[in-house]
Design a protein around this motif. Sequence first.
Motif, PDB file in Angstrom:
ATOM      1  N   VAL A 131      17.360  11.944 105.934  1.00  0.00           N
ATOM      2  CA  VAL A 131      17.706  13.038 105.265  1.00  0.00           C
ATOM      3  C   VAL A 131      18.259  11.631 104.054  1.00  0.00           C
ATOM      4  CG1 VAL A 131      19.430  14.402 104.039  1.00  0.00           C
ATOM      5  CG2 VAL A 131      17.714  14.837 106.537  1.00  0.00           C
ATOM      6  N   GLU A 132      17.747  11.365 102.738  1.00  0.00           N
ATOM      7  CA  GLU A 132      19.033  10.962 101.930  1.00  0.00           C
ATOM      8  C   GLU A 132      20.325  11.695 101.838  1.00  0.00           C
ATOM      9  OE1 GLU A 132      17.195   8.339 101.272  1.00  0.00           O
ATOM     10  OE2 GLU A 132      15.915   8.342 101.443  1.00  0.00           O
ATOM     11  N   GLY A 133      21.765  10.802 101.373  1.00  0.00           N
ATOM     12  CA  GLY A 133      22.636  10.379 101.203  1.00  0.00           C
ATOM     13  C   GLY A 133      22.819  10.715 102.885  1.00  0.00           C
ATOM     14  N   THR A 134      22.641   9.294 103.616  1.00  0.00           N
ATOM     15  CA  THR A 134      22.978  10.157 105.304  1.00  0.00           C
ATOM     16  C   THR A 134      23.788   8.094 105.326  1.00  0.00           C
ATOM     17  OG1 THR A 134      21.056   9.814 106.122  1.00  0.00           O
ATOM     18  CG2 THR A 134      22.102  11.580 105.619  1.00  0.00           C
ATOM     19  N   ILE A 135      23.511   8.203 106.467  1.00  0.00           N
ATOM     20  CA  ILE A 135      23.767   6.406 107.053  1.00  0.00           C
ATOM     21  C   ILE A 135      22.638   5.824 106.901  1.00  0.00           C
ATOM     22  CG2 ILE A 135      23.091   7.215 109.102  1.00  0.00           C
ATOM     23  CD1 ILE A 135      25.371   5.486 110.828  1.00  0.00           C
ATOM     24  N   LEU A 136      21.436   6.338 106.541  1.00  0.00           N
ATOM     25  CA  LEU A 136      20.000   5.715 105.893  1.00  0.00           C
ATOM     26  C   LEU A 136      19.697   5.602 105.088  1.00  0.00           C
ATOM     27  CD1 LEU A 136      17.885   8.722 108.451  1.00  0.00           C
ATOM     28  CD2 LEU A 136      18.511   6.722 109.093  1.00  0.00           C
ATOM     29  N   SER A 137      20.373   6.009 103.921  1.00  0.00           N
ATOM     30  CA  SER A 137      20.533   5.427 102.881  1.00  0.00           C
ATOM     31  C   SER A 137      21.888   4.257 102.706  1.00  0.00           C
ATOM     32  CB  SER A 137      21.172   6.265 101.843  1.00  0.00           C
ATOM     33  OG  SER A 137      19.947   7.699 102.120  1.00  0.00           O
ATOM     34  N   VAL A 138      22.462   4.321 103.293  1.00  0.00           N
ATOM     35  CA  VAL A 138      23.505   3.605 103.123  1.00  0.00           C
ATOM     36  C   VAL A 138      22.291   2.557 103.767  1.00  0.00           C
ATOM     37  CG1 VAL A 138      26.156   2.788 103.922  1.00  0.00           C
ATOM     38  CG2 VAL A 138      25.575   5.144 102.969  1.00  0.00           C
ATOM     39  N   ALA A 139      22.676   2.386 105.075  1.00  0.00           N
ATOM     40  CA  ALA A 139      21.740   1.171 105.551  1.00  0.00           C
ATOM     41  C   ALA A 139      20.727   0.624 105.197  1.00  0.00           C
ATOM     42  CB  ALA A 139      21.155   1.748 107.098  1.00  0.00           C
ATOM     43  N   GLY A 140      19.530   1.256 104.008  1.00  0.00           N
ATOM     44  CA  GLY A 140      18.750   1.047 103.636  1.00  0.00           C
ATOM     45  C   GLY A 140      19.345   0.052 102.156  1.00  0.00           C
ATOM     46  N   ALA A 141      20.056   1.020 101.146  1.00  0.00           N
ATOM     47  CA  ALA A 141      20.543  -0.016 100.215  1.00  0.00           C
ATOM     48  C   ALA A 141      21.518  -1.192 100.582  1.00  0.00           C
ATOM     49  CB  ALA A 141      22.088   0.634 100.028  1.00  0.00           C
ATOM     50  N   ALA A 142      22.140  -1.225 101.733  1.00  0.00           N
ATOM     51  CA  ALA A 142      22.698  -2.522 102.741  1.00  0.00           C
ATOM     52  C   ALA A 142      21.919  -3.936 102.372  1.00  0.00           C
ATOM     53  CB  ALA A 142      23.082  -2.311 103.772  1.00  0.00           C
ATOM     54  N   ALA A 143      20.385  -3.724 102.576  1.00  0.00           N
ATOM     55  CA  ALA A 143      19.037  -4.657 103.588  1.00  0.00           C
ATOM     56  C   ALA A 143      19.250  -4.505 102.186  1.00  0.00           C
ATOM     57  CB  ALA A 143      18.056  -3.623 103.848  1.00  0.00           C
ATOM     58  N   ASP A 144      18.724  -3.839 100.963  1.00  0.00           N
ATOM     59  CA  ASP A 144      17.802  -4.183  99.977  1.00  0.00           C
ATOM     60  C   ASP A 144      19.203  -4.939  99.061  1.00  0.00           C
ATOM     61  OD1 ASP A 144      15.926  -2.415  99.914  1.00  0.00           O
ATOM     62  OD2 ASP A 144      16.682  -1.179  98.904  1.00  0.00           O
ATOM     63  N   ALA A 145      20.041  -4.772  99.375  1.00  0.00           N
ATOM     64  CA  ALA A 145      21.520  -5.535  98.479  1.00  0.00           C
ATOM     65  C   ALA A 145      21.029  -7.136  99.114  1.00  0.00           C
ATOM     66  CB  ALA A 145      22.270  -5.099  98.410  1.00  0.00           C
ATOM     67  N   ALA A 146      21.022  -7.178 100.510  1.00  0.00           N
ATOM     68  CA  ALA A 146      21.098  -8.272 101.318  1.00  0.00           C
ATOM     69  C   ALA A 146      19.250  -8.995 100.947  1.00  0.00           C
ATOM     70  CB  ALA A 146      20.565  -8.293 102.608  1.00  0.00           C
ATOM     71  N   GLY A 147      19.001  -8.527 100.380  1.00  0.00           N
ATOM     72  CA  GLY A 147      17.363  -9.230 100.896  1.00  0.00           C
ATOM     73  C   GLY A 147      17.092  -9.861  99.235  1.00  0.00           C
ATOM     74  N   ALA A 148      18.528  -9.138  97.937  1.00  0.00           N
ATOM     75  CA  ALA A 148      18.344  -9.631  96.788  1.00  0.00           C
ATOM     76  C   ALA A 148      19.462 -11.273  96.582  1.00  0.00           C
ATOM     77  CB  ALA A 148      19.137  -8.997  95.336  1.00  0.00           C
TER      78      ALA A 148
END
Length: 536
Positions: A131-148
């Motif tokens: 489900v979006e809007g959960t810890i999964l969304s936050v973890a994905g955004a953290a990974a995207d920002a780290a990758g950039a």
Amino acid sequence: MPQTLDAVAVRSWCARALDALGREREEIDAINVYPVADADTGTNLYLTVESAAQAVEAVFAAHEVGSSSPAAGEVVRAMAHGALIGARGNSGTILAQLLRGMAERLADGDELPGALRRAAQLAREAVAHPVEGTILSVAGAAADAAGACTDPGDAGAVAKAAYEGASTALDATPGQLEVLARAGVVDAGGRGLLTVLGALVESVSGAAVPARRERPAHPAPPPEQCGAEGGPAFEVIYLLEADDAAVERLRTRLDGLGDSLVVVGGDGLWNVHVHVDDAGAAVEAGVEAGRPYRIRITHFAAAAGAGAAAPPRREPVQRAVVAVVPAEGLAALCAEAGATTVLARPGEPPASGELVDAIRRAHAREVVLLPNDADLRHTAAAAAEQARTEGVRVALIPTRAAVQGIAALAVHEPGRRFDEDVVAMTAAAGATRYAELAVAERQSWTTAGVCQAGDVLGLIDGDVAVIGRDLAATAETVLDRMLSAGGELVTLIASDSAPAGLTARLESHVRETHLAVDTVAYAGGADAAPLRIGVE
């Protein structure tokens, strides 16, 4: 100068995350409304990281003995494994999988961006219906920002980027989940992950992250908004030893039984989390898949039905006893005496957070804590201190064995003054000598001489005093030695593995050879020790 995530930094990260979650636990609990409004996310994350921290400290302690330093990969794997075996709740289970993903890549020499990406991927795969809007969304955004991040080799810069990306994603969660918007909060699991990432930033860069405060959820959200209406009644969590194929079948089975299904782990060890109406069926599914243990079943307190009012707040009782026990049979015995119990299996001692959780469940103004194990002295002391900061008056009686705890419970009287009750219970425990019988697994030196594999060992007050070949005969010798110093009451606790008729034979032996000594026997259930003995 680029900063790295070495073994010392991982240790610092784990310790800082535990401290931060300890400070923010209640605040995170107060904003928890998804998947159910049960106010436990902060506590569950704290208990999960506490288990991870204990595993990390064990690695460093082992290397101190050999005067060597652990590798970063070894430490992060320990952190992930500790989180796996101690994972609590939906968010704690997902956090354990995030750490497992990071451990996979960091142990192989990958840099932090790749580790965070693998973590987000594994966590999402572990959830049956993301489900979006959960810890999964936050973890994905953290990974995207780290990758950039322009310098992937600088762990400090990557951690800061991941934290900022996670913070932005967390602020967006109310727009992704209507239940969050209605309650006026961000996702509690995502908020806890941000705390963990903030600890990572501080550990690798030395820079403090900005303070953040959340408003608690709006009071009494309608049941249809908090997931209570028609929702499952129980949360079921257990560790499971099973192969991959069996776990895939288990996922399908549990997905049909309930929701909020998360199965994390690998290499034969898994942590299973699901919300169901039929808790027994969820456990039976685990039995069919492999060997489930550390089973925890929680009944959600939220009222069911449209427009139902929240249940009345339960007033705390004046006094309660919390006892650690080594087997289910003893747990039932102590529960009958009115104690709240914590199960401690061999090799799986409870963490201080589990003891604090039991003290909270006792829901009393005054609590007597019985660790019933010498090795739990420091753990119990830490739990007592934490409970005191929450306004509970706690007395720790340093019981070293289950039979001492039973003796203390036997004289417990809630109606008398707290100090008097504690003194009486302490005196009863202190006047009880204890023994247990065990079977030697290998040849070794003992305080009673050399034993061979298969020998029966009689331990009195923690030391091997008798070595024999027959369980009953060795038990008789142990009893004779203990009663040579006097005694009025013998307590026998036989496990399911003890020979039939063992306690009857020992009761007869005491009657015939030690006049005026009473004997009482209890069933210990699936206890690792075939026989436990107490002499008062």
